[in-house]
Design a protein around this motif. Sequence first.
Motif, short mmCIF file in Angstrom:
data_model
loop_
_atom_site.label_atom_id
_atom_site.label_comp_id
_atom_site.label_asym_id
_atom_site.label_seq_id
_atom_site.Cartn_x
_atom_site.Cartn_y
_atom_site.Cartn_z
N ILE A 1 30.31 31.21 47.04
CA ILE A 1 31.84 31.10 47.40
C ILE A 1 31.97 29.41 47.30
CG2 ILE A 1 33.53 31.12 49.25
CD1 ILE A 1 32.22 33.80 50.14
N LEU B 1 33.15 33.36 43.73
CA LEU B 1 34.55 33.43 44.29
C LEU B 1 34.90 31.95 44.45
CD1 LEU B 1 34.29 36.36 46.90
CD2 LEU B 1 34.80 36.53 44.71
N CYS C 1 35.52 34.96 39.81
CA CYS C 1 36.76 35.62 40.36
C CYS C 1 37.44 34.41 41.07
CB CYS C 1 36.61 36.60 41.53
SG CYS C 1 37.93 37.05 42.36
N ASP C 2 38.62 34.11 40.58
CA ASP C 2 39.47 33.11 41.20
C ASP C 2 40.35 33.87 42.03
OD1 ASP C 2 41.05 30.07 40.68
OD2 ASP C 2 42.41 31.64 41.38
N ALA C 3 40.22 33.57 43.40
CA ALA C 3 40.86 34.33 44.13
C ALA C 3 42.02 33.43 45.01
CB ALA C 3 40.03 34.93 45.41
N GLY D 1 41.98 37.41 41.15
CA GLY D 1 41.94 37.95 42.68
C GLY D 1 43.10 37.26 43.54
N LEU E 1 41.05 41.77 49.56
CA LEU E 1 40.99 40.93 48.29
C LEU E 1 41.35 42.02 47.07
CD1 LEU E 1 39.89 38.89 46.23
CD2 LEU E 1 37.63 39.88 46.81
N VAL F 1 41.84 42.78 43.07
CA VAL F 1 41.36 42.25 41.87
C VAL F 1 41.85 42.96 40.66
CG1 VAL F 1 39.12 41.34 43.05
CG2 VAL F 1 39.13 43.74 42.16
N ILE G 1 33.37 43.48 41.10
CA ILE G 1 33.93 42.60 42.50
C ILE G 1 33.89 43.91 43.60
CG2 ILE G 1 35.40 41.23 43.76
CD1 ILE G 1 34.11 40.10 41.19
N THR H 1 38.05 45.31 49.33
CA THR H 1 38.32 44.71 48.15
C THR H 1 38.95 45.99 47.52
OG1 THR H 1 36.12 43.31 48.19
CG2 THR H 1 37.42 43.65 46.22
#
Length: 276
Positions: free
Chosen positions: A6, A62, A90-92, A117, A133, A135, A143, A153
């Motif tokens: 993360i 993440l 994953c760009d959240a 995300g 979350l 996605v 994910i 998720t």
Amino acid sequence: MTCVAIIGAGMMGSGVAARLHDRGCRVLTNLDRRSDASRERAAKAGMEDVPLSALGEADMILSIVPPAQARAVVEWLAPLFQNGKAPLFCDANALSPETKKELAARVEELGGIMVDGSIIGGAPKEGYDGPRLYVCGDNAETILRLNDHGLDTRLLSGPLGAAAALKMCYGGINKGIIGLITAMLLASQRHGAAEDLRKELGISQQDLLEKSRRVVPSMYPRAYRWDAEMHEISSFLAPDDKAAALIWLGLGEFYTDRAKAYEAGLELDELVKLLS
């Protein structure tokens, strides 16, 4: 054991990390040039501080940072993408669909793969099942393994950008309402109508008054990261609705001002007194 890296040890990043760690997930991060507060949050969340190269040991990465920092994260991770050993990324963050597509193209150019995300809800805490979350995009189903570790998720059926669009619309409503409430409360103070406004809200808008008591105080410490999100929402709206885009552009500037006020120790105490 699932291993997740993360990037970001703020309230949300560390909260997600703690939820995953407590449910049997190994959580890596890198705290180079991070503040003492970030280091303390990361330690409490069970995050392991490792060198950049060691992040490649994770099953996925993440990115959970203020929107204005999202591009820098991709460039910082470039060595991992370029050596072909980077985990799924994953760009959240709260970015527009167009920005997400630009980031995904850059990640692909560097040699990696990116999933879109978006996080909706507050940071994880005891007794709270959220946040969620969302996605989408190629390989996004990977994910979903985070469900096994307590993070709700959900896979969206749309292409890359669908999660971003959901976040822009939800965040525009939620944070837009908070901004409008705060702006009018401040205006009522400037014009001597604050007490009368509070009384009228208590008569005709009791639910709104109760909401204000919750969300206005909690907004100020986070305003520094909401301004960039409002600008992303403005860009999201601009091609189809320029008038609406101007509203959220203004809200971005409004939240910049609130962040400065909070740093200077202004406004918040008086608003809390008004709403109590």
